[in-house]
Design an enzyme around this catalytic site. Structure first.
Site, PDB file in Angstrom:
ATOM      1  N   GLU A  78       0.807  -1.217   0.000  1.00  0.00           N
ATOM      2  CA  GLU A  78       0.000   0.000   0.000  1.00  0.00           C
ATOM      3  C   GLU A  78       0.842   1.268   0.000  1.00  0.00           C
ATOM      4  O   GLU A  78       0.332   2.357  -0.275  1.00  0.00           O
ATOM      5  CB  GLU A  78      -0.920   0.019   1.232  1.00  0.00           C
ATOM      6  CG  GLU A  78      -2.010  -1.049   1.237  1.00  0.00           C
ATOM      7  CD  GLU A  78      -3.136  -0.745   0.271  1.00  0.00           C
ATOM      8  OE1 GLU A  78      -3.103   0.317  -0.383  1.00  0.00           O
ATOM      9  OE2 GLU A  78      -4.052  -1.572   0.147  1.00  0.00           O
ATOM     10  N   GLU A 109       6.847 -22.352   7.138  1.00  0.00           N
ATOM     11  CA  GLU A 109       7.149 -21.559   8.336  1.00  0.00           C
ATOM     12  C   GLU A 109       8.038 -22.302   9.322  1.00  0.00           C
ATOM     13  O   GLU A 109       8.606 -21.701  10.230  1.00  0.00           O
ATOM     14  CB  GLU A 109       5.859 -21.131   9.036  1.00  0.00           C
ATOM     15  CG  GLU A 109       5.093 -22.239   9.713  1.00  0.00           C
ATOM     16  CD  GLU A 109       3.861 -21.714  10.419  1.00  0.00           C
ATOM     17  OE1 GLU A 109       3.793 -21.870  11.644  1.00  0.00           O
ATOM     18  OE2 GLU A 109       2.987 -21.141   9.748  1.00  0.00           O
TER      19      GLU A 109
END
Length: 297
Positions: A78, A109
Site C-alpha cells: 500500500e 514456516e
C-alpha cells in the site's frame, strides 16, 4: 502459550445464536485495541528506528508466515500508491513466496534456514530495518530471518502477541508485544492477533511517512495519481490546499505529471514544475515550510 489457550468467553460458542456470537467478537476485538494501546511507547520507539533508517537511505522489511506474512505484504504494497514510495523502500516477505498470499503453504514456516536465506536473497544491509511478525513468537522461519538480519547489522524489531523470550533478546533490538489473550476460536490467530498486528503495521508505516513529509495537515499529498479515483483525490487535495477551482486543480495536476504535491507548490508559488521540484528538494519534500508566509525560494 497464551495464543493457544482456550478463551472462557467463547465457551460453547457453537450453541450461541448468531447475534450472540457477533457480540462476543465485538467484546474480544476491544481487547485487541486495548492491547495495542498498552504498547504505545514500544510502537513509538519502533517508528523512531524506522524513520532513522529511512533518513539514512535504509529500507523497511516485514517478514512473516501465514496471516502475519500476508498482513506484512499488504501493508508494504500500500505504500507506493499512498505515498509514492519506491517499490523497494518497504517490502513484505512471506514464507512460501507469493503463492502463499492466496494458498496456505504451512510447512514453510518451520524452516529456520529458509528464513535466513531469504534475508540474504533480499540483500539486507546494516542501514535497513527488519520487522519480524509472529503472533506466537516462535515461528522458525521468522526467527531465522531475524537472526540473520542481526548478523548483517540491520535493526531487528519483533512484533508478536506473547511476552518476549529471553533468548530472542540476543538478536532482537526492539519488541512490540500487544498481548491480546486467547482467541475466540482456540489458536486462530488471524482473529484478535491479526487485528492487533494490522493496527500496529498501520502505525509503523503511516506515521513514518508523516515524519518524512509525505502528509501535509491530514492530506496524502504524495498520493500516486495512477487511476481515476486517485486522480480525483489528488484534484480535491490540490483544491483544499490552494483554494483553486476543480478545472485549475486538474490542469495543474497534469502539468505536474500527476503529483499533487508538486502541483500545489506550482500554484502557490506561481513557478514551473522544475522549480517546484527544486524547492521541494531544498526542504526535503516537506510542504509546510514552503507554504508558510515569507518562504519564496
Amino acid at each position: 502459550m497464551i495464543t493457544e489457550q482456550r478463551n472462557p468467553n467463547s465457551t460453547d460458542i457453537d450453541l450461541r445464536s448468531i447475534s450472540e456470537i457477533v457480540q462476543i467478537f465485538h467484546e474480544e476485538d476491544r481487547y485487541a485495541v486495548e492491547a495495542v494501546a498498552a504498547v504505545s511507547d514500544a510502537i513509538t520507539q519502533g517508528i523512531e528506528l524506522i524513520v532513522d533508517a529511512f533518513c539514512n537511505g535504509g529500507r523497511l522489511f516485514y517478514i512473516g508466515a501465514g496471516t502475519s506474512g500476508r498482513l506484512g505484504v499488504l501493508d508494504a504494497s500500500e505504500c507506493p500508491p499512498t505515498f509514492s514510495t519506491e517499490p523497494d523502500m518497504v517490502q513484505g516477505i512471506i514464507a512460501g513466496g507469493d503463492i502463499a498470499l492466496r494458498k496456505s503453504v504451512e510447512g514453510m514456516e518451520d524452516k529456520h534456514e529458509r528464513g535466513a536465506k531469504v534475508i540474504d536473497e533480499h540483500q539486507l544491509t546494516n542501514n535497513d530495518v527488519l520487522v519480524g511478525i509472529a503472533s506466537s513468537g516462535r515461528t522458525p522461519y521468522v526467527l531465522g530471518a531475524m537472526h540473520e538480519a542481526h548478523i548483517i547489522g540491520a535493526k531487528v524489531i519483533f512484533l508478536s502477541c506473547v511476552s518476549p523470550n529471553e533468548e530472542l533478546k540476543v538478536y532482537v533490538d526492539h519488541f512490540i508485544t500487544p498481548i491480546v489473550g486467547p482467541e475466540i476460536i482456540t489458536g486462530s490467530t488471524r482473529l484478535k492477533a491479526g487485528t492487533a498486528t494490522k493496527l500496529v503495521l498501520n502505525m509503523l508505516t503511516t506515521i513514518s511517512m508523516i515524519k518524512l513529509g509525505k502528509v501535509y495537515n491530514n492530506l496524502m499529498v504524495d498520493v500516486n495519481a495512477s487511476n481515476s479515483k486517485l486522480i480525483d483525490r489528488s484534484t480535491r487535495i490540490i483544491q483544499t490546499v490552494t483554494g483553486v477551482d476543480k478545472s485549475k486543480a486538474k490542469e495543474a495536476l497534469n502539468r505536474s505529471r500527476g503529483s499533487a504535491k508538486i502541483a500545489i507548490v506550482m500554484l502557490e508559488r506561481e513557478i514551473s514544475r522544475s522549480n517546484a521540484i527544486s524547492l521541494l528538494d531544498k526542504h526535503n519534500g516537506f510542504l509546510r515550510p514552503i507554504l508558510s508566509d515569507g518562504i519564496t525560494n
